[in-house]
Enzyme design. Structure first.
Site, PDB file in Angstrom:
ATOM      1  N   GLY A  34       0.816  -1.215   0.000  1.00  0.00           N
ATOM      2  CA  GLY A  34       0.000   0.000   0.000  1.00  0.00           C
ATOM      3  C   GLY A  34       0.845   1.257   0.000  1.00  0.00           C
ATOM      4  N   LEU A  36       0.427   3.668  -2.057  1.00  0.00           N
ATOM      5  CA  LEU A  36       0.793   3.531  -3.469  1.00  0.00           C
ATOM      6  C   LEU A  36       1.336   4.840  -4.044  1.00  0.00           C
ATOM      7  CD1 LEU A  36      -2.318   1.464  -4.642  1.00  0.00           C
ATOM      8  CD2 LEU A  36      -0.091   0.625  -3.838  1.00  0.00           C
ATOM      9  N   GLY A  39       5.349   4.503  -8.818  1.00  0.00           N
ATOM     10  CA  GLY A  39       6.065   3.247  -9.081  1.00  0.00           C
ATOM     11  C   GLY A  39       5.106   2.066  -9.075  1.00  0.00           C
ATOM     12  N   HIS A  40       4.216   2.015  -8.067  1.00  0.00           N
ATOM     13  CA  HIS A  40       3.228   0.930  -8.001  1.00  0.00           C
ATOM     14  C   HIS A  40       2.282   1.005  -9.202  1.00  0.00           C
ATOM     15  CE1 HIS A  40       4.037   1.446  -3.531  1.00  0.00           C
ATOM     16  NE2 HIS A  40       4.284   0.169  -3.712  1.00  0.00           N
ATOM     17  N   GLN A 156      15.086  -8.564  -3.424  1.00  0.00           N
ATOM     18  CA  GLN A 156      13.789  -9.193  -3.139  1.00  0.00           C
ATOM     19  C   GLN A 156      13.319 -10.011  -4.345  1.00  0.00           C
ATOM     20  OE1 GLN A 156      10.275  -7.321  -1.132  1.00  0.00           O
ATOM     21  NE2 GLN A 156       9.663  -6.797  -3.222  1.00  0.00           N
ATOM     22  N   VAL A 183      10.998   3.409 -11.063  1.00  0.00           N
ATOM     23  CA  VAL A 183      10.433   4.695 -11.464  1.00  0.00           C
ATOM     24  C   VAL A 183      11.075   5.751 -10.569  1.00  0.00           C
ATOM     25  CG1 VAL A 183       8.315   6.030 -11.743  1.00  0.00           C
ATOM     26  CG2 VAL A 183       8.286   3.553 -12.114  1.00  0.00           C
TER      27      VAL A 183
HETATM   28  O1  PAF Z   1       7.858  -4.915  -2.040  1.00  0.00           O
HETATM   29  C1  PAF Z   1       6.909  -4.941  -1.229  1.00  0.00           C
HETATM   30  O2  PAF Z   1       6.075  -4.028  -1.185  1.00  0.00           O
HETATM   31  C2  PAF Z   1       6.785  -6.120  -0.277  1.00  0.00           C
HETATM   32  O3  PAF Z   1       8.038  -6.575   0.139  1.00  0.00           O
HETATM   33  C3  PAF Z   1       5.943  -7.280  -0.849  1.00  0.00           C
HETATM   34  C4  PAF Z   1       6.591  -7.878  -2.074  1.00  0.00           C
HETATM   35  C5  PAF Z   1       4.553  -6.771  -1.195  1.00  0.00           C
HETATM   36  C6  PAF Z   1       5.810  -8.388   0.208  1.00  0.00           C
HETATM   37  O4  PAF Z   1       5.221  -7.917   1.365  1.00  0.00           O
END
Ligand code: PAF
Length: 284
Positions: A34, A36, A39-40, A156, A183
């Site tokens: 969240g 947001l 980038g999201h 990640q 971004v």
């Molecule tokens: O990158 C993120 O926002 C978090 O690490 C994810 C991948 C949603 C896991 O909680």
């Protein structure tokens, strides 16, 4: 957009959406915590290009925060986020609470060795266990065909791909886990929900991080790597950061340390300003 907070309705909603959309329609998942930002939304737009159905999850995952990290302070803006996703034409918002994700008695942890070691794995013990565990659960819950993640969290992404390969996750398998380029703000700062913590002065200093990284990359391959990385550390501190967790050159896939660019290298940086820890990475 349908918003679902519990597992049973989630499964029914996914089945119904798939049935409506017709056989062969792909479902993309964009996992988020969240708060947001652009980038999201870039991930969501890319997901819409690649799949007929798009699901976004919002879950601030306690298992990936250390005891002294910002779990309580992490921005939670569900109404605003929901409006943004609705405007992007997202089909499904999966927003479980902690009890739905980790019910009473929950006891399973996924730990990915190798790629989780070093970088953020060294500075944030247990962080990538938390990420791998929740992402595996999100894949099993939503059962997407593809999943999209931002390359700002490059390590990640490597952890999630390794986990999907190692656990033979069919949905989505490692090749269906897509990284989307970082971004950046106008001054080059990588977008992050944590940028909201920065004061105006800190925000100005933060914009110099990517400039220092680009200068370091221009020197790599000409000057000794150790000297370039040490100078980068000094440049970040001179820009106004309080401390530097790491400036390292690593292989993009294996995340192994490199002492020289290998044609497939990335420069990784984490640095702290005030109470905020910022990370960035670039091809080097
Ligand atoms: O990158 C993120 O926002 C978090 O690490 C994810 C991948 C949603 C896991 O909680």
């Amino acid at each position: 957009m349908q918003t679902v907070h519990a597992l049973n309705p989630l499964r029914q909603t996914v089945d119904a959406l798939r049935e409506q959309a017709g056989a062969g329609t792909r479902l993309a998942l964009v996992p988020t915590m969240g708060a947001l930002h652009e980038g999201h939304l870039t991930l969501v737009r890319r997901a819409k290009e690649l799949a007929g159905l798009v699901a976004v999850s919002i879950f601030v995952n306690p298992r990936q925060f250390g005891p002294n990290e910002d779990l309580d302070a992490y921005p939670r803006q569900m109404e605003r986020d929901s409006r943004l996703l609705e405007a992007e034409g997202v089909d499904l918002l999966w927003a479980p609470d902690v009890g739905a994700m980790y019910p009473q008695g929950y006891a399973t942890n996924i730990s990915v060795s190798g790629v989780s070691a070093g970088l953020c794995g060294a500075d944030r013990p247990g962080h990538f266990d938390g990420v791998a565990t929740v992402v595996c659960k999100l894949f099993n819950q939503v059962r997407p065909d593809i999943a999209l993640f931002g390359e700002k969290d490059w390590q990640q992404l490597a952890v999630i791909r390794r986990m999907a390969r190692d656990l033979d996750l069919a949905l989505p398998h490692a090749d269906a886990i897509l990284g989307v380029p970082i971004v950046r703000e106008a001054d080059g700062l990588a977008m992050s929900s944590r940028n909201a913590y920065l004061s105006p002065e800190q925000r100005q200093a933060a914009g110099r991080l990517n400039v220092a990284m680009r200068e370091a990359i221009a020197r790599l391959g000409h000057d000794a790597t150790a000297a370039v990385l040490a100078d980068l550390r000094s440049a970040i501190l001179a820009a106004g950061f309080d401390s530097v967790d790491y400036t390292e050159l690593r292989d993009a896939d294996s995340i192994e340390l490199l002492d020289a660019p290998n044609g497939h290298a990335r420069l990784f940086v984490a640095a702290r300003i005030g109470g905020t820890r910022l990370i960035d990475n670039m091809a080097a």
